[in-house]
Design a protein around this motif. Structure first.
Motif, short mmCIF file in Angstrom:
data_model
loop_
_atom_site.label_atom_id
_atom_site.label_comp_id
_atom_site.label_asym_id
_atom_site.label_seq_id
_atom_site.Cartn_x
_atom_site.Cartn_y
_atom_site.Cartn_z
N UNK A 197 28.89 47.36 5.91
CA UNK A 197 28.58 48.17 4.74
C UNK A 197 28.54 49.65 5.16
N UNK A 198 29.51 50.41 4.68
CA UNK A 198 29.64 51.82 5.09
C UNK A 198 28.39 52.63 4.77
N UNK A 199 27.76 52.35 3.65
CA UNK A 199 26.60 53.13 3.21
C UNK A 199 25.34 52.85 4.03
N UNK A 200 25.40 51.86 4.92
CA UNK A 200 24.24 51.52 5.73
C UNK A 200 24.34 52.03 7.16
N UNK A 201 25.45 52.66 7.52
CA UNK A 201 25.58 53.14 8.90
C UNK A 201 25.02 54.55 9.02
N UNK A 202 24.63 54.88 10.24
CA UNK A 202 24.11 56.22 10.54
C UNK A 202 25.17 56.99 11.32
N UNK A 203 25.56 58.15 10.80
CA UNK A 203 26.63 58.91 11.41
C UNK A 203 27.98 58.46 10.89
N UNK A 214 18.27 45.33 27.24
CA UNK A 214 17.23 44.92 26.28
C UNK A 214 17.45 45.45 24.87
N UNK A 215 18.67 45.91 24.58
CA UNK A 215 19.00 46.27 23.21
C UNK A 215 19.01 44.99 22.38
N UNK A 235 28.60 49.96 17.52
CA UNK A 235 27.32 50.55 17.17
C UNK A 235 27.50 51.85 16.38
N UNK A 236 26.40 52.29 15.75
CA UNK A 236 26.34 53.62 15.15
C UNK A 236 25.21 54.37 15.85
N UNK A 237 24.76 55.48 15.27
CA UNK A 237 23.71 56.27 15.91
C UNK A 237 22.36 55.57 15.93
N UNK A 238 22.20 54.53 15.10
CA UNK A 238 20.91 53.84 15.01
C UNK A 238 20.86 52.57 15.84
N UNK A 239 22.01 52.08 16.28
CA UNK A 239 21.99 50.85 17.06
C UNK A 239 23.19 49.98 16.82
#
Length: 357
Positions: A197-203, A214-215, A235-239
């Motif tokens: 979902x594009x609208x849920x990614x950060x960056x 441990x991610x 990943x994005x900027x949030x994980x």
């Protein structure tokens, strides 16, 4: 006679008659019930061992009521889509090109000299470029290439009965039309996908990288995985958004509120995926394919096949072109080999015409 309270006059229901064998091992015989001869039994979804993913309403507390108008005596297998033939084949490790429906069709067309139907990859696209919204950064040698498209104004709904039936019989749980299409094409061409979902990614950058020690990822299969540096993620900027083509994360999953979709595909090193799958026990169809090995050409073919269906069924508007990064460029190399060598190695007696064809 039945003790179920949801049955009504004129209801169309599945019936197991004298001699029927139910999936749970029960054999139906003519018997006496309350002083009357009973020659069969009305069936619930539980007795047929199916759920709502197979047939809507199968999980109701009572007898399963059929929605469509079928002729009396129609086999229930036809109603629920279990009347197809499923071939369970063992593919040799060196034949990753055959690890899909289309790959097998291609092989059979050669063996029996039959014409191979080409799969359609065409679709309409907007003038708006995918690169206006997202970028790709591959920062690990475990992923040789990664491609992504953006689809706008996505319409998320339930899949057609045919799509759900075909997924069910091979053990893939239907989710929604977008995820189901990706899974359907995954089986067809052998390429797993990321549906995000594009609208849920950060960056605006999809980072294909090694996981951090441990991610964590809470996946779309409702399982939580503790990752190590030997794992590969998108990943994005949030994980983490996806575990290396194996399973997407829950937080960015496609659901009824999704309006813009990122459709991605990567070519991962099979040994790394296999090690991750064995350690984390993801055990998904995608993880099995990636662990087996996926031909590098399948990325774009698979993506365009999904986009063809999205356009065909009016599920969204596809942005122009894709964003990608390739660590390994495709080279068309030519090599020489003799006919005698081929026949000696495989123990055959092919002619030059046979090989050309």
């Amino acid at each position: 006679l039945t003790v179920a309270t949801n049955v009504f006059e004129g209801a169309l229901v599945p019936v197991a008659i004298d001699g029927a064998n139910l999936p749970n091992g029960v054999v139906i015989n003519t018997t006496n019930m309350r002083g009357l001869e009973s020659q069969g039994m009305f069936c619930s979804g539980q007795e047929l061992q199916i759920n709502n993913d197979v047939y809507d309403g199968a999980e109701i507390d009572g007898i399963m009521i059929l929605h469509e108008d079928y002729a009396l005596g129609t086999p229930i297998a036809k109603v629920i889509g279990f009347d197809d033939v499923v071939l369970d084949l063992e593919i040799p490790k060196q034949r990753i090109d055959c690890n899909s429906v289309y790959g097998l069709a291609r092989e059979i067309s050669v063996l029996f000299n039959r014409e191979l139907n080409t799969i359609k990859l065409d679709y309409n696209e907007l003038q708006d470029e995918t690169s206006n919204y997202i970028n790709v950064d591959v920062d690990t040698d475990r992923c040789l290439k990664f491609y992504a498209f953006l689809v706008k104004d996505v319409r998320v709904c339930e899949s057609s009965k045919d799509i759900k039936s075909r997924l069910n019989v091979i053990g893939v749980k239907p989710m929604n039309n977008i995820v189901d299409l990706a899974n359907y094409v995954m089986i067809e061409v052998g390429q797993p996908f990321e549906t995000i979902d594009y609208n849920k990614i950060t960056g605006d950058t999809l980072q294909v990288r090694n996981a951090r020690k441990n991610e964590e990822i809470f996946a779309s299969n409702m399982s939580e995985y503790l990752l190590d540096t030997t794992d590969t993620v998108v990943a994005d900027n949030s994980g983490v958004l996806s575990l290396g083509g194996m399973v997407d994360c829950f937080r960015c999953g496609v659901n009824s509120k999704t309006s813009n979709l990122i459709l991605g595909a990567g070519n991962y090193k099979s040994k790394d995926i296999l090690n991750t799958d064995l350690r984390l026990d993801v055990n998904s169809m995608a993880s099995k394919l990636c662990g087996f090995g996926v031909p590098s050409s399948s990325c774009l073919i698979g993506l365009k096949r999904v986009l063809h269906f999205i356009d065909k069924f009016n599920y969204g508007k596809i942005c122009k072109n894709f964003v990608s990064e390739e660590l390994v460029k495709e080279n068309q190399n030519t090599t020489s080999i003799s006919l005698d060598y081929i026949n000696n190695i495989i123990g055959a007696n092919y002619s030059t015409d046979d090989i050309t064809n």
